[in-house]
Design an enzyme around this catalytic site. Structure first.
Site, PDB file in Angstrom:
ATOM      1  N   ASN A  16      38.268  55.059  50.419  1.00 27.43           N
ATOM      2  CA  ASN A  16      37.474  56.539  48.686  1.00 27.43           C
ATOM      3  C   ASN A  16      38.913  57.166  48.495  1.00 27.43           C
ATOM      4  OD1 ASN A  16      36.344  58.628  48.053  1.00 27.43           O
ATOM      5  ND2 ASN A  16      34.523  57.770  48.196  1.00 27.43           N
ATOM      6  N   HIS A  19      39.740  62.923  46.936  1.00 21.45           N
ATOM      7  CA  HIS A  19      40.816  63.825  47.469  1.00 21.45           C
ATOM      8  C   HIS A  19      41.831  63.776  47.384  1.00 21.45           C
ATOM      9  CE1 HIS A  19      37.058  65.288  48.264  1.00 21.45           C
ATOM     10  NE2 HIS A  19      36.472  64.079  49.266  1.00 21.45           N
ATOM     11  N   HIS A  52      34.423  58.505  43.085  1.00 17.34           N
ATOM     12  CA  HIS A  52      33.395  58.853  42.221  1.00 17.34           C
ATOM     13  C   HIS A  52      33.722  59.802  40.852  1.00 17.34           C
ATOM     14  CE1 HIS A  52      30.049  61.712  43.974  1.00 17.34           C
ATOM     15  NE2 HIS A  52      29.931  61.302  41.795  1.00 17.34           N
ATOM     16  N   ARG A  54      32.978  62.070  38.613  1.00 21.27           N
ATOM     17  CA  ARG A  54      31.693  63.529  39.475  1.00 21.27           C
ATOM     18  C   ARG A  54      31.099  63.795  37.792  1.00 21.27           C
ATOM     19  NH1 ARG A  54      30.293  65.406  44.282  1.00 21.27           N
ATOM     20  NH2 ARG A  54      29.034  67.330  43.514  1.00 21.27           N
ATOM     21  N   ARG A  58      35.872  66.907  38.682  1.00 22.83           N
ATOM     22  CA  ARG A  58      36.139  67.733  39.808  1.00 22.83           C
ATOM     23  C   ARG A  58      37.768  67.227  40.674  1.00 22.83           C
ATOM     24  NH1 ARG A  58      31.554  69.054  44.045  1.00 22.83           N
ATOM     25  NH2 ARG A  58      30.786  69.667  42.378  1.00 22.83           N
ATOM     26  N   GLU A  79      31.859  54.711  42.105  1.00 18.27           N
ATOM     27  CA  GLU A  79      29.910  56.659  42.472  1.00 18.27           C
ATOM     28  C   GLU A  79      30.313  56.924  41.180  1.00 18.27           C
ATOM     29  OE1 GLU A  79      30.861  58.813  45.730  1.00 18.27           O
ATOM     30  OE2 GLU A  79      31.023  56.997  47.116  1.00 18.27           O
ATOM     31  N   THR A 110      28.594  64.859  48.735  1.00 21.35           N
ATOM     32  CA  THR A 110      27.443  64.073  48.196  1.00 21.35           C
ATOM     33  C   THR A 110      26.573  64.779  49.082  1.00 21.35           C
ATOM     34  OG1 THR A 110      28.633  63.333  47.012  1.00 21.35           O
ATOM     35  CG2 THR A 110      26.300  62.296  47.250  1.00 21.35           C
ATOM     36  N   GLU A 160      23.659  51.320  51.011  1.00 22.70           N
ATOM     37  CA  GLU A 160      24.763  52.254  51.328  1.00 22.70           C
ATOM     38  C   GLU A 160      24.399  53.449  52.523  1.00 22.70           C
ATOM     39  OE1 GLU A 160      28.939  53.087  50.285  1.00 22.70           O
ATOM     40  OE2 GLU A 160      28.890  54.935  51.721  1.00 22.70           O
ATOM     41  N   HIS A 203      30.326  58.150  54.978  1.00 23.40           N
ATOM     42  CA  HIS A 203      29.987  59.764  55.112  1.00 23.40           C
ATOM     43  C   HIS A 203      30.583  60.603  56.146  1.00 23.40           C
ATOM     44  CE1 HIS A 203      29.588  63.145  51.583  1.00 23.40           C
ATOM     45  NE2 HIS A 203      29.346  64.134  53.282  1.00 23.40           N
ATOM     46  N   HIS A 226      37.569  61.027  52.941  1.00 20.90           N
ATOM     47  CA  HIS A 226      38.194  61.953  53.496  1.00 20.90           C
ATOM     48  C   HIS A 226      38.886  62.049  55.126  1.00 20.90           C
ATOM     49  CE1 HIS A 226      38.557  66.727  54.834  1.00 20.90           C
ATOM     50  NE2 HIS A 226      38.499  66.742  53.645  1.00 20.90           N
TER      51      HIS A 226
HETATM   52  N1  PXP Z   1      30.048  56.587  50.451  1.00 22.72           N
HETATM   53  C1  PXP Z   1      29.174  57.966  49.930  1.00 22.72           C
HETATM   54  C2  PXP Z   1      28.462  56.835  48.578  1.00 22.72           C
HETATM   55  C3  PXP Z   1      29.940  58.800  49.345  1.00 22.72           C
HETATM   56  O1  PXP Z   1      28.904  60.042  48.509  1.00 22.72           O
HETATM   57  C4  PXP Z   1      31.514  59.412  50.000  1.00 22.72           C
HETATM   58  C5  PXP Z   1      31.932  60.737  49.622  1.00 22.72           C
HETATM   59  O2  PXP Z   1      32.277  60.483  48.173  1.00 22.72           O
HETATM   60  C6  PXP Z   1      31.349  58.419  50.895  1.00 22.72           C
HETATM   61  C7  PXP Z   1      31.261  56.972  50.609  1.00 22.72           C
HETATM   62  C8  PXP Z   1      32.752  59.246  51.512  1.00 22.72           C
HETATM   63  O3  PXP Z   1      32.586  60.000  52.466  1.00 22.72           O
HETATM   64  P1  PXP Z   1      33.658  60.435  52.909  1.00 22.72           P
HETATM   65  O4  PXP Z   1      35.507  61.553  52.062  1.00 22.72           O
HETATM   66  O5  PXP Z   1      33.170  62.216  53.788  1.00 22.72           O
HETATM   67  O6  PXP Z   1      34.237  59.664  54.494  1.00 22.72           O
END
Ligand code: PXP
Length: 253
Positions: A16, A19, A52, A54, A58, A79, A110, A160, A203, A226
């Site tokens: 992901n 960030h 994602h 949003r 952001r 996402e 989220t 998920e 997550h 993250h």
């Molecule tokens: N999966 C989903 C559906 C999410 O919303 C997120 C956060 O954007 C993640 C995975 C990844 O989470 P993290 O950034 O905490 O690894």
């Protein structure tokens, strides 16, 4: 237990890149470029890229999503909130997958799984629309058996499982809560797989929490952001991805 074969030993890693865009947007310019992060992730062995878009834009912007959809050489997981605006965009961009997530404007990330039991009537046609456009729908949900049944009834091929509470428990060093949360994920993964769903999880996963989740053989894919982008500050993105992959593979072996 289902007679379906368990997913292969190779657990997929979706990276992901949100960030990277968060840091870019802190200065309003073009660097660091999330598209470059996606390319580096591909080179480091990512199996997919998750972004994602949003409602408040952001981090990821529309132009990022357009470029990813046009240029990525591995699957793109879009996402998104289950809103008409996002469904329109997704059906135009046609990513490999769409992961439907809850979204409140004020939240930092989220915070919990999508309430698919309460929102069945509005979700059903949206899932059908994405599916008809050839997009694989995944629902980001709490690890709960009734939720697995509802996802199946709604026609989503993938869920998920939200690993946020489990990761919080790991971070607190609360072993009793960690065991409870991991048990919820374990049961939901086994049950969901048994009724024919493909199981993903994500997550909050980091090097110190990924192992027990990666070890669950019903899980086919983890989506991690993250922790990877944070670790990339110190070791570089490619190395952060390779380290995470090694931890996943060690747990799976
Ligand atoms: N999966 C989903 C559906 C999410 O919303 C997120 C956060 O954007 C993640 C995975 C990844 O989470 P993290 O950034 O905490 O690894």
């Amino acid at each position: 237990m289902s007679s379906r074969a368990l997913p292969s030993d190779r657990l997929r890693l979706g990276v992901n890149i949100d960030h990277v865009a968060t840091v870019r947007n802190a200065r309003g310019g073009t660097a660091p470029d999330p598209i470059r992060a996606a390319r580096e992730s591909v080179a480091a062995g990512a199996d997919g890229i998750t972004a994602h878009l949003r409602e408040d834009r952001r981090h990821i912007r529309d132009a990022d999503m357009e470029t990813l959809a046009r240029t990525l050489t591995i699957p793109l997981n879009f996402e998104m909130a289950a809103t008409d605006e996002m469904i329109e965009l997704a059906t135009r961009l046609r990513p490999h997958a769409a992961c439907l997530v809850p979204e409140k404007r004020q939240e930092r990330t989220t915070e919990g799984g999508l309430d698919i039991i309460g929102a069945q009537d509005s979700l059903r046609p949206r899932i059908a629309r994405l599916t008809a456009a050839g997009i694989r729908v995944s629902l980001f949900v709490e690890p709960d058996l009734a939720v697995m049944d509802t996802a199946k009834r709604l026609g989503a091929p993938v869920v998920e499982l939200h690993t946020g509470s489990y990761c919080e428990a790991v971070a607190e060093g609360n072993t009793a809560r960690t065991a409870r949360e991991l048990a919820r994920i374990t049961h939901a993964a086994a049950y969901g797989f048994g009724i024919g769903l493909e199981i993903h999880a994500g997550h909050g996963l980091a090097l110190d929490s990924v192992g027990p989740v990666a070890a669950l053989r019903e899980i086919a894919e983890l989506n991690i952001g993250h922790a990877l982008i944070g670790e990339a500050i110190f070791v570089g993105l490619g190395q952060a991805i390779r380290d995470m992959r090694a931890a996943m593979e060690e747990a799976r072996a």
